[in-house]
Design a protein around this motif. Structure first.
Motif, PDB file in Angstrom:
ATOM      1  N   THR A  37     -15.756  15.892   9.783  1.00  0.00           N
ATOM      2  CA  THR A  37     -14.961  15.764   8.560  1.00  0.00           C
ATOM      3  C   THR A  37     -15.533  16.672   7.475  1.00  0.00           C
ATOM      4  N   LYS A  38     -14.647  17.252   6.671  1.00  0.00           N
ATOM      5  CA  LYS A  38     -15.075  18.246   5.684  1.00  0.00           C
ATOM      6  C   LYS A  38     -15.874  17.633   4.548  1.00  0.00           C
ATOM      7  N   ASP A  39     -15.502  16.430   4.136  1.00  0.00           N
ATOM      8  CA  ASP A  39     -16.216  15.747   3.065  1.00  0.00           C
ATOM      9  C   ASP A  39     -16.914  14.516   3.635  1.00  0.00           C
ATOM     10  N   GLY A  40     -16.994  13.443   2.862  1.00  0.00           N
ATOM     11  CA  GLY A  40     -17.529  12.204   3.384  1.00  0.00           C
ATOM     12  C   GLY A  40     -16.518  11.519   4.279  1.00  0.00           C
ATOM     13  N   ILE A  41     -16.964  10.511   4.994  1.00  0.00           N
ATOM     14  CA  ILE A  41     -16.119   9.850   5.976  1.00  0.00           C
ATOM     15  C   ILE A  41     -14.908   9.165   5.347  1.00  0.00           C
ATOM     16  N   GLY A  42     -14.983   8.796   4.090  1.00  0.00           N
ATOM     17  CA  GLY A  42     -13.863   8.094   3.462  1.00  0.00           C
ATOM     18  C   GLY A  42     -13.071   8.921   2.468  1.00  0.00           C
ATOM     19  N   GLU A  43     -13.111  10.257   2.596  1.00  0.00           N
ATOM     20  CA  GLU A  43     -12.521  11.117   1.572  1.00  0.00           C
ATOM     21  C   GLU A  43     -11.201  11.764   1.980  1.00  0.00           C
ATOM     22  N   GLY A  44     -10.558  11.270   3.031  1.00  0.00           N
ATOM     23  CA  GLY A  44      -9.309  11.872   3.470  1.00  0.00           C
ATOM     24  C   GLY A  44      -8.104  11.360   2.711  1.00  0.00           C
ATOM     25  N   SER A  45      -6.914  11.668   3.246  1.00  0.00           N
ATOM     26  CA  SER A  45      -5.665  11.302   2.571  1.00  0.00           C
ATOM     27  C   SER A  45      -5.371   9.812   2.631  1.00  0.00           C
ATOM     28  N   THR A  46      -5.883   9.123   3.644  1.00  0.00           N
ATOM     29  CA  THR A  46      -5.536   7.715   3.834  1.00  0.00           C
ATOM     30  C   THR A  46      -5.842   6.884   2.595  1.00  0.00           C
ATOM     31  N   ARG A  47      -6.949   7.113   1.973  1.00  0.00           N
ATOM     32  CA  ARG A  47      -7.369   6.272   0.841  1.00  0.00           C
ATOM     33  C   ARG A  47      -6.407   6.334  -0.335  1.00  0.00           C
ATOM     34  N   TRP A  48      -5.580   7.402  -0.393  1.00  0.00           N
ATOM     35  CA  TRP A  48      -4.685   7.561  -1.534  1.00  0.00           C
ATOM     36  C   TRP A  48      -3.306   6.941  -1.292  1.00  0.00           C
ATOM     37  N   ALA A  49      -3.067   6.473  -0.073  1.00  0.00           N
ATOM     38  CA  ALA A  49      -1.768   5.857   0.227  1.00  0.00           C
ATOM     39  C   ALA A  49      -1.651   4.534  -0.530  1.00  0.00           C
ATOM     40  N   GLN A  50      -0.549   4.347  -1.237  1.00  0.00           N
ATOM     41  CA  GLN A  50      -0.396   3.150  -2.060  1.00  0.00           C
ATOM     42  C   GLN A  50       0.515   2.104  -1.438  1.00  0.00           C
ATOM     43  N   GLY A  51       1.718   2.514  -1.024  1.00  0.00           N
ATOM     44  CA  GLY A  51       2.769   1.563  -0.687  1.00  0.00           C
ATOM     45  C   GLY A  51       2.400   0.542   0.366  1.00  0.00           C
ATOM     46  N   GLY A  52       2.117   0.983   1.593  1.00  0.00           N
ATOM     47  CA  GLY A  52       1.763   0.036   2.629  1.00  0.00           C
ATOM     48  C   GLY A  52       2.101   0.527   4.016  1.00  0.00           C
ATOM     49  N   ILE A  53       2.233  -0.406   4.940  1.00  0.00           N
ATOM     50  CA  ILE A  53       2.565  -0.122   6.333  1.00  0.00           C
ATOM     51  C   ILE A  53       3.908  -0.762   6.638  1.00  0.00           C
ATOM     52  N   ALA A  54       4.854   0.034   7.080  1.00  0.00           N
ATOM     53  CA  ALA A  54       6.156  -0.497   7.479  1.00  0.00           C
ATOM     54  C   ALA A  54       6.020  -1.094   8.884  1.00  0.00           C
ATOM     55  N   VAL A  55       6.252  -2.385   8.999  1.00  0.00           N
ATOM     56  CA  VAL A  55       6.083  -3.040  10.300  1.00  0.00           C
ATOM     57  C   VAL A  55       6.925  -4.312  10.328  1.00  0.00           C
ATOM     58  N   VAL A  56       7.539  -4.571  11.469  1.00  0.00           N
ATOM     59  CA  VAL A  56       8.364  -5.763  11.645  1.00  0.00           C
ATOM     60  C   VAL A  56       7.542  -6.806  12.401  1.00  0.00           C
ATOM     61  N   LEU A  57       7.288  -7.930  11.750  1.00  0.00           N
ATOM     62  CA  LEU A  57       6.445  -8.977  12.334  1.00  0.00           C
ATOM     63  C   LEU A  57       7.247 -10.185  12.800  1.00  0.00           C
ATOM     64  N   GLY A  58       8.559 -10.154  12.622  1.00  0.00           N
ATOM     65  CA  GLY A  58       9.401 -11.217  13.131  1.00  0.00           C
ATOM     66  C   GLY A  58       9.531 -12.427  12.243  1.00  0.00           C
ATOM     67  N   ASP A  59       9.028 -12.350  11.010  1.00  0.00           N
ATOM     68  CA  ASP A  59       9.092 -13.508  10.125  1.00  0.00           C
ATOM     69  C   ASP A  59       9.944 -13.278   8.892  1.00  0.00           C
ATOM     70  N   ILE A  60      10.716 -12.200   8.880  1.00  0.00           N
ATOM     71  CA  ILE A  60      11.637 -11.910   7.782  1.00  0.00           C
ATOM     72  C   ILE A  60      13.061 -12.040   8.325  1.00  0.00           C
ATOM     73  N   HIS A 128       1.203  -4.769   2.396  1.00  0.00           N
ATOM     74  CA  HIS A 128       0.381  -4.002   1.470  1.00  0.00           C
ATOM     75  C   HIS A 128      -0.925  -4.730   1.192  1.00  0.00           C
ATOM     76  N   ALA A 129      -1.849  -4.003   0.594  1.00  0.00           N
ATOM     77  CA  ALA A 129      -3.170  -4.555   0.287  1.00  0.00           C
ATOM     78  C   ALA A 129      -3.574  -4.150  -1.126  1.00  0.00           C
ATOM     79  N   GLY A 130      -4.220  -5.064  -1.827  1.00  0.00           N
ATOM     80  CA  GLY A 130      -4.666  -4.777  -3.183  1.00  0.00           C
ATOM     81  C   GLY A 130      -3.531  -4.393  -4.100  1.00  0.00           C
ATOM     82  N   GLY A 131      -2.341  -4.940  -3.851  1.00  0.00           N
ATOM     83  CA  GLY A 131      -1.170  -4.586  -4.635  1.00  0.00           C
ATOM     84  C   GLY A 131      -0.625  -3.238  -4.228  1.00  0.00           C
TER      85      GLY A 131
END
Length: 529
Positions: A37-60, A128-131
């Motif tokens: 990795t070019k920077d530290g292990i936690g410095e990629g694009s993932t950390r900046w994603a806000q919205g969440g994960i689109a997933v169907v869990l069968g409870d909606i 989502h996590a942490g709002g």
């Protein structure tokens, strides 16, 4: 090329959700795994994603996996692969469960996670996590799991080129450290999980690491790329004046909770643009905002969230960015503009991350599997990273068993000279001529500007590798954008404003020609239906 060398069973390039998920699975399967990795292990694009994960869990009530598939296909503008879409969507619930087992904490109770809705979705299915800090929580959990598993991480190193034997099979990876010193990792499998190429543009939601290194490396290794012209611009990035580099994102979930886009006169302009109004797919909203700014002569539009209760608690990341800019979302509409956000295209790979180069794999944003087509559905990116990371390791293990004993690596050759243009010239040209709204004259001007600034040089450090990658990606995106003479998804041609499903409903493969330039494969669109 001189320097150190080492051996591994798998080299993973990138430390986002796809890369770390794969690396953890690989270590658990007994593979000697190294993450580069070019920077530290936690410095990629993932950390900046806000919205969440689109997933169907069968409870909606009213939601289903088939509905998620249908929404993804609708957003993709006719270029998504139904098999790839079905595979990723149906792999989501299991991948989310395994992520939670690795320590990721999501909003809501264990028995019922909170859900929100984003543009293009027909139901509340985004966890989502942490709002609005989902990416940061996923990165935290995966980094903690990596440290617990004592995963070998080579941080501060940039991948230069894939090493190959005389048959074209990958035998390892050459790298440079922060001081420009070379090294070689010999391995029969290299997984690229390097993210996208938002760095092509002056303003982006991406971190500085998103410079297209993985796509460029794969093209030079003989792989095919596709859908590169479909660069998604997020509709709502906080506007505080002309800016360069990463800009604060205002998650689409704010609109999912009821916020409304208004122009400078207060008109809610999305109501007449799309049946879902402010929750239309991202390409529709970003294009509508761009048109409205041009029509009104404004530098931005405004996202009116003043009617939302508990904004600070629900969206703490967005709230902090707004307050730092002197904006109170409880009383002030938020000034927003589109900015480069996501690469819908990339290295052509199947749903198991296999590319056309034996031993070279690609997962996440760097790959083009057919999931996104011409426009990514909101919050399908983290989903893809989770599913693709797991499937990639299964493919590596299967290919390893089929191939038999490990491949003997060879020494790296001296680093080749590559076309390199000044980064600022590339960004200015791409921002002005290859953003939202393109035409033949502008695309030609961008190509001329990049060409005039290009010299041939040997990359000696991270900056050199990144500049070479951005130059190659600019050439490739401009070639594809010039060839696609229609408007589809994220690709808006003002000189060809209509979609052409008769002749152009096909992806454009891009490869390197004999002179080392990226070219669209001849007649790619002929006969397409």
């Amino acid at each position: 090329m001189t320097g150190w060398d080492a051996r591994a069973d798998l080299v993973v390039v990138g430390s986002g959700v796809a890369g770390l998920s794969a690396a953890l699975d690989a270590v658990a399967a007994g593979l000697r795994t190294v993450v580069v990795t070019k920077d530290g292990i936690g410095e990629g694009s993932t950390r900046w994603a806000q919205g969440g994960i689109a997933v169907v869990l069968g409870d909606i009530a009213g939601d289903s996996l088939d509905s998620h598939v249908a929404d993804t296909l609708a957003a993709g503008g006719g270029l998504s692969d139904p098999v790839a879409v079905g595979t990723v969507v149906r792999g989501g619930p299991g991948a989310l469960r395994r992520l939670r087992e690795r320590g990721a904490l999501f909003d809501g109770r264990d028995a019922r996670l909170d859900r929100t809705r984003e543009g293009g979705h027909s139901a509340f299915r985004v966890v989502h996590a942490g709002g609005d800090a989902t990416g940061a929580e996923i990165e935290r959990a995966l980094v903690a799991a990596a440290r617990s598993a004592q995963l070998t991480v080579l941080d501060g190193h940039v991948a230069v080129d894939a090493l190959r034997d005389v048959t074209g099979r990958v035998t390892g990876l050459s790298v440079l450290d922060a001081e420009g010193r070379p090294g070689v990792l010999h391995a029969p499998a290299v997984l690229l999980a390097t993210g996208g190429y938002g760095g092509l543009y002056a303003s982006t939601t991406n971190p500085p690491t998103a410079t297209g290194d993985g796509v460029a490396l794969a093209l030079r290794a003989g792989a095919t790329a596709s859908d590169l012209e479909f660069v998604q611009f997020h509709p709502t990035v906080l506007y505080t004046g002309p800016a360069q580099g990463r800009r604060p994102l205002v998650t689409e979930a704010v609109r999912g909770e009821g916020a409304v886009l208004r122009d400078r006169t207060g008109v809610a302009f999305m109501a007449g643009v799309h049946p879902r109004a402010d929750l239309a797919p991202r390409d529709v909203v970003a294009a509508a905002i761009t048109r409205r700014m041009a029509e009104t002569g404004a530098d931005c539009v405004h996202l009116d969230a003043t009617g939302l209760d508990g904004f600070a608690a629900r969206f703490p990341t967005v709230y902090a960015s707004c307050r730092a800019a002197g904006i109170d979302p409880a009383t002030d509409p938020i000034p927003v503009t589109p900015a480069a956000h996501y690469a819908c295209g990339g290295i052509v790979a199947d749903v198991d991350a296999r590319t056309g180069v034996p031993g070279l794999y690609a997962a996440g944003e760097v790959a083009r599997t057919g999931l996104h087509g011409a426009n990514r559905l909101a919050s399908n990116s983290l989903l893809e990273g989770l599913v693709a990371g797991e499937r990639a390791v299964r493919a590596v293990l299967a290919d390893r068993a089929f191939a038999g004993p490990g491949i003997v690596g060879r020494a790296a050759e001296p680093a080749p000279a590559l076309p390199v243009a000044d980064r600022s010239v590339v960004q200015r040209a791409m921002t002005r001529y290859a953003g939202i709204g393109r035409d033949a004259t502008g695309l030609a001007s961008a190509s001329d500007a990049v060409e005039a600034a290009t010299v041939t040089a040997v990359p000696l450090d991270r900056t050199g590798v990144e500049d070479a990658a951005l130059t190659l990606l600019a050439q490739a995106v401009l070639a594809a954008a010039g060839t696609r003479r229609e408007t589809r998804g994220c690709h808006v041609r003002t000189d060809f404003p209509e979609r052409d499903d008769v002749h152009q409903r096909a992806s454009l493969p891009v490869r390197m020609d004999a002179s080392g330039r990226p070219v669209v494969v001849a007649d790619a669109l002929v006969g397409a239906a």
